[in-house]
Design a protein around this motif. Structure first.
Motif, PDB file in Angstrom:
ATOM      1  N   PHE A 109      -6.820 -18.967   0.712  1.00  0.00           N
ATOM      2  CA  PHE A 109      -7.992 -18.112   0.837  1.00  0.00           C
ATOM      3  C   PHE A 109      -8.008 -17.495   2.219  1.00  0.00           C
ATOM      4  N   GLY A 110      -8.446 -16.262   2.277  1.00  0.00           N
ATOM      5  CA  GLY A 110      -8.507 -15.592   3.565  1.00  0.00           C
ATOM      6  C   GLY A 110      -7.953 -14.189   3.468  1.00  0.00           C
ATOM      7  N   ARG A 111      -7.646 -13.611   4.625  1.00  0.00           N
ATOM      8  CA  ARG A 111      -7.186 -12.229   4.682  1.00  0.00           C
ATOM      9  C   ARG A 111      -5.684 -12.120   4.444  1.00  0.00           C
ATOM     10  N   PHE A 112      -5.272 -11.007   3.921  1.00  0.00           N
ATOM     11  CA  PHE A 112      -3.850 -10.723   3.804  1.00  0.00           C
ATOM     12  C   PHE A 112      -3.635  -9.243   4.083  1.00  0.00           C
ATOM     13  N   GLN A 113      -2.435  -8.907   4.449  1.00  0.00           N
ATOM     14  CA  GLN A 113      -2.071  -7.504   4.600  1.00  0.00           C
ATOM     15  C   GLN A 113      -0.578  -7.349   4.392  1.00  0.00           C
ATOM     16  N   ARG A 114      -0.214  -6.375   3.616  1.00  0.00           N
ATOM     17  CA  ARG A 114       1.195  -6.050   3.431  1.00  0.00           C
ATOM     18  C   ARG A 114       1.349  -4.569   3.710  1.00  0.00           C
ATOM     19  N   THR A 115       2.346  -4.208   4.479  1.00  0.00           N
ATOM     20  CA  THR A 115       2.598  -2.818   4.796  1.00  0.00           C
ATOM     21  C   THR A 115       4.045  -2.502   4.477  1.00  0.00           C
ATOM     22  N   ILE A 116       4.263  -1.440   3.733  1.00  0.00           N
ATOM     23  CA  ILE A 116       5.644  -1.053   3.457  1.00  0.00           C
ATOM     24  C   ILE A 116       5.853   0.438   3.728  1.00  0.00           C
ATOM     25  N   THR A 117       7.055   0.750   4.156  1.00  0.00           N
ATOM     26  CA  THR A 117       7.416   2.138   4.374  1.00  0.00           C
ATOM     27  C   THR A 117       8.004   2.650   3.067  1.00  0.00           C
ATOM     28  N   LEU A 118       7.414   3.717   2.554  1.00  0.00           N
ATOM     29  CA  LEU A 118       7.861   4.239   1.267  1.00  0.00           C
ATOM     30  C   LEU A 118       9.201   4.968   1.424  1.00  0.00           C
ATOM     31  N   PRO A 119      10.092   4.810   0.458  1.00  0.00           N
ATOM     32  CA  PRO A 119      11.413   5.425   0.584  1.00  0.00           C
ATOM     33  C   PRO A 119      11.429   6.941   0.365  1.00  0.00           C
ATOM     34  N   ALA A 120      10.300   7.518  -0.110  1.00  0.00           N
ATOM     35  CA  ALA A 120      10.238   8.960  -0.338  1.00  0.00           C
ATOM     36  C   ALA A 120       8.821   9.444  -0.069  1.00  0.00           C
ATOM     37  N   PRO A 121       8.657  10.720   0.362  1.00  0.00           N
ATOM     38  CA  PRO A 121       7.297  11.221   0.580  1.00  0.00           C
ATOM     39  C   PRO A 121       6.536  11.360  -0.735  1.00  0.00           C
ATOM     40  N   VAL A 122       5.252  10.989  -0.727  1.00  0.00           N
ATOM     41  CA  VAL A 122       4.441  11.050  -1.943  1.00  0.00           C
ATOM     42  C   VAL A 122       3.217  11.940  -1.728  1.00  0.00           C
ATOM     43  N   SER A 123       2.628  12.425  -2.823  1.00  0.00           N
ATOM     44  CA  SER A 123       1.401  13.230  -2.742  1.00  0.00           C
ATOM     45  C   SER A 123       0.211  12.274  -2.726  1.00  0.00           C
ATOM     46  N   PRO A 124      -0.492  12.179  -1.588  1.00  0.00           N
ATOM     47  CA  PRO A 124      -1.553  11.171  -1.451  1.00  0.00           C
ATOM     48  C   PRO A 124      -2.697  11.352  -2.444  1.00  0.00           C
ATOM     49  N   ASP A 125      -3.002  12.610  -2.812  1.00  0.00           N
ATOM     50  CA  ASP A 125      -4.128  12.852  -3.711  1.00  0.00           C
ATOM     51  C   ASP A 125      -3.820  12.530  -5.174  1.00  0.00           C
ATOM     52  N   LYS A 126      -2.565  12.243  -5.482  1.00  0.00           N
ATOM     53  CA  LYS A 126      -2.224  11.957  -6.885  1.00  0.00           C
ATOM     54  C   LYS A 126      -1.924  10.472  -7.124  1.00  0.00           C
ATOM     55  N   VAL A 127      -2.158   9.670  -6.098  1.00  0.00           N
ATOM     56  CA  VAL A 127      -1.869   8.239  -6.214  1.00  0.00           C
ATOM     57  C   VAL A 127      -2.893   7.563  -7.122  1.00  0.00           C
ATOM     58  N   LYS A 128      -2.416   6.737  -8.052  1.00  0.00           N
ATOM     59  CA  LYS A 128      -3.323   6.033  -8.975  1.00  0.00           C
ATOM     60  C   LYS A 128      -3.066   4.531  -8.883  1.00  0.00           C
ATOM     61  N   ALA A 129      -4.162   3.784  -8.755  1.00  0.00           N
ATOM     62  CA  ALA A 129      -4.021   2.326  -8.669  1.00  0.00           C
ATOM     63  C   ALA A 129      -4.870   1.666  -9.736  1.00  0.00           C
ATOM     64  N   GLN A 130      -4.362   0.580 -10.310  1.00  0.00           N
ATOM     65  CA  GLN A 130      -5.182  -0.202 -11.236  1.00  0.00           C
ATOM     66  C   GLN A 130      -4.957  -1.699 -10.995  1.00  0.00           C
ATOM     67  N   TYR A 131      -6.014  -2.453 -11.261  1.00  0.00           N
ATOM     68  CA  TYR A 131      -5.968  -3.899 -11.032  1.00  0.00           C
ATOM     69  C   TYR A 131      -6.307  -4.606 -12.338  1.00  0.00           C
ATOM     70  N   LYS A 132      -5.343  -5.357 -12.852  1.00  0.00           N
ATOM     71  CA  LYS A 132      -5.530  -6.011 -14.146  1.00  0.00           C
ATOM     72  C   LYS A 132      -4.788  -7.344 -14.129  1.00  0.00           C
ATOM     73  N   ASP A 133      -5.415  -8.365 -14.674  1.00  0.00           N
ATOM     74  CA  ASP A 133      -4.837  -9.713 -14.748  1.00  0.00           C
ATOM     75  C   ASP A 133      -4.295 -10.209 -13.400  1.00  0.00           C
ATOM     76  N   GLY A 134      -4.967  -9.822 -12.341  1.00  0.00           N
ATOM     77  CA  GLY A 134      -4.534 -10.275 -11.018  1.00  0.00           C
ATOM     78  C   GLY A 134      -3.328  -9.550 -10.466  1.00  0.00           C
ATOM     79  N   VAL A 135      -2.966  -8.441 -11.119  1.00  0.00           N
ATOM     80  CA  VAL A 135      -1.815  -7.664 -10.650  1.00  0.00           C
ATOM     81  C   VAL A 135      -2.278  -6.249 -10.311  1.00  0.00           C
ATOM     82  N   LEU A 136      -1.950  -5.816  -9.105  1.00  0.00           N
ATOM     83  CA  LEU A 136      -2.276  -4.463  -8.676  1.00  0.00           C
ATOM     84  C   LEU A 136      -1.047  -3.589  -8.923  1.00  0.00           C
TER      85      LEU A 136
END
Lengths: 156, 127
Positions: A109-136
């Motif tokens: 329990f507590g804070r976490f942070q993961r940072t990764i450098t993406l291998p290709a440039p992405v369009s920030p406004d088209k990013v979609k995230a979903q959280y289901k069954d404990g998986v993001l």
């Protein structure tokens, strides 16, 4: 060039060396005496929560999966900044069992942070995230420039 | 009187090469109150349908099959184990096995294992 070490009589130095060797042996002995479970528990206390991340890529998108069981959707923060994706949040311990006797406490329990450098440039406004069954799961569409293009070569 | 992971059984099973299968051991928290036990297990990627809990004698086995579909494309890097989850626990005889209930929420399995009435501390009124 001379080393700036104190001169010692050779036989004394040899004794000191042997002493250190005995220390090392004791240390190794102690290492094997400790049950494996105890060692990993110790390291878990020292380390922080590092959720596992998978990254996949096809020609149009990047796909990221992170295992974050037991979070609340609003407590997960995803930020994108100059090609770096950061996932952070805090998993709060529920206090309802505080009075109970604890038999096992392996969850973090507590804070976490993961940072990764993406291998290709992405369009920030088209990013979609979903959280289901404990998986993001995050889908990051690549920018037009980053997509591979087929160029037809006409041979005349 | 505590709930233990039956490590011995696990190692026996793994020597049987033919039947061997890789499993991820989920991390658990186990609490005991005067009414019973609560077990929480981390199984990201498992939903209600992928959960299988079996009771055999004094042992309870929790198993979780991942329901998440594989990501498309090629893998750039992988950290998440793809295997299913499995862990065996020995039950405290005080547990009333007919009253065990399970709940699955965002990859966390919560098992509630109430103690049977006869072992609960009872206050006896003095007349």
């Amino acid at each position: 060039m001379n080393n700036l070490t104190r001169w010692q009589r050779p036989e004394l130095a040899a004794w000191a060396g042997l002493g250190r060797l005995t220390d090392l042996r004791d240390e190794i002995d102690r290492l094997f005496d400790t049950p494996l479970a105890e060692m990993t528990r110790g390291s878990q206390l020292l380390s922080v929560w590092t959720p596992g991340i998978d990254l996949y890529e096809d020609k149009d998108n990047l796909y990221l999966k992170a295992e974050l069981p037991g979070m609340k959707r609003e407590e997960i923060e995803v930020t994108l900044h100059e090609g770096t994706l950061s996932i952070s949040g805090e998993r709060k311990s529920e206090s309802k069992y505080q009075a109970a006797e604890v038999h096992r406490a392996e969850r973090f329990f507590g804070r976490f942070q993961r940072t990764i450098t993406l291998p290709a440039p992405v369009s920030p406004d088209k990013v979609k995230a979903q959280y289901k069954d404990g998986v993001l799961t995050i889908k990051l569409p690549k920018t037009e420039e980053a997509k591979p293009k087929q160029i037809d070569v006409h041979v005349s | 009187m505590i709930m233990k992971t039956t490590v011995e059984r696990e190692s026996q099973a793994s020597t049987d090469r033919a039947a061997r299968q890789e499993y991820v051991t989920p991390e658990v928290n186990i609490f005991e109150t005067k009414d019973g036990y609560v077990l929480e297990a981390e199984m990201p990627g498992v939903d209600k349908g992928g959960l299988e809990i079996t009771l055999e004698g004094t042992e309870i086995t929790i198993m979780g099959r991942r329901q998440t579909e594989a990501l498309p494309g090629e893998s750039v890097f992988r950290e998440c184990p793809g295997a299913d989850y499995r862990r065996v626990f020995e039950l405290d005889p005080a547990i009333d096995s007919s009253k065990i209930s399970a709940r699955m929420e965002q990859g966390i399995l919560t098992l509630t294992l109430p103690k049977s009435e006869r072992v609960k501390p009872r206050r006896i009124a003095v007349e």
